[in-house]
Design an enzyme around this catalytic site. Sequence first.
Site, PDB file in Angstrom:
ATOM      1  N   TYR A 175      23.623  26.781  80.759  1.00  0.00           N
ATOM      2  CA  TYR A 175      23.786  27.877  81.883  1.00  0.00           C
ATOM      3  C   TYR A 175      23.114  27.878  82.981  1.00  0.00           C
ATOM      4  CZ  TYR A 175      24.577  32.108  84.061  1.00  0.00           C
ATOM      5  OH  TYR A 175      24.826  33.150  84.838  1.00  0.00           O
ATOM      6  N   ASN A 197      20.603  41.355  86.327  1.00  0.00           N
ATOM      7  CA  ASN A 197      21.069  41.915  85.065  1.00  0.00           C
ATOM      8  C   ASN A 197      22.153  42.879  85.281  1.00  0.00           C
ATOM      9  OD1 ASN A 197      19.642  40.606  82.663  1.00  0.00           O
ATOM     10  ND2 ASN A 197      18.328  41.263  84.331  1.00  0.00           N
ATOM     11  N   SER A 231      22.349  33.071  89.534  1.00  0.00           N
ATOM     12  CA  SER A 231      21.607  33.727  88.534  1.00  0.00           C
ATOM     13  C   SER A 231      20.105  33.952  88.867  1.00  0.00           C
ATOM     14  CB  SER A 231      21.879  33.236  87.191  1.00  0.00           C
ATOM     15  OG  SER A 231      21.128  33.812  86.202  1.00  0.00           O
TER      16      SER A 231
END
Length: 267
Positions: free
Chosen positions: A112, A141, A103
């Site tokens: 997370y 995103n 991420s």
Amino acid sequence: MKVLITGSSGFIGTHLAEKMKEESFKVVTFDIKENKNNDVRNFETLLEKSKGCDVIVHLAALCIDYESIEKPYEYFSTNVLGTLNALEVARRIKVKKFLFASSAGIGKRTPYSLSKLLGEELCMFYNKHYNVPTYILRIYNVYGPGNEKGVIYNFVKSALKNEPIIINFDGRQERDFIHVDDVVKSIILLLKRNYKPGIYEIGTGKSIKIIDLAKLIISLIGSKSKIVFRTPKIEEVRKSKANKPLIRNFRKLEIGIKGVIKWMRSQ
């Protein structure tokens, strides 16, 4: 090329599996949603399903920041143990490439983001000590039809109902939004070409202020929604965008959002 996709029933996984089949990859799917035994925490099942595969694309993960604060054990066990299992399988079957979906938000301190940071560390360890060719994908995103998570989905959902659009802080934080088709394109490019193991940014290199995103969505829909600000419990990075995007010629954000609106109106 025979590819195992963990998390194949998820948003990115579904699109990736479909595109790979179109391009004549041999695809093996692995997702707890299709079979409760297909849990990345179940090492023996994962190993059995992976036999004969040339590549593993590890997408399986829990991925909601605020939810991870309430469910830290679930997030660490799925995301960290699951990644360790996938890497150990990759080592044993001697894969040509191991792609890990990380991420762009690993700088935040939530279960997370920490789980993704630990996943990256595991990838680098397995690459250094066991010569597993690991490719870390720092994905920004992601949005697109079929995704029922994320700020674009939430804003469109509210705007279609003329309900208030809720924005964290002052809305001037910036984000890099990438369409799922461009994420899939990036993954397939990494598989087809002779890229070296390492960290790759899966983003567009362009950002938009969240308040401007809300205004754009309101305008595209012709909504009567009002913008409401709030202070959330978790921190947010002020600006996030890819510095070195892997690919070029991305789908324009406005065009991509129109596709999301069309999909949501058809539901």
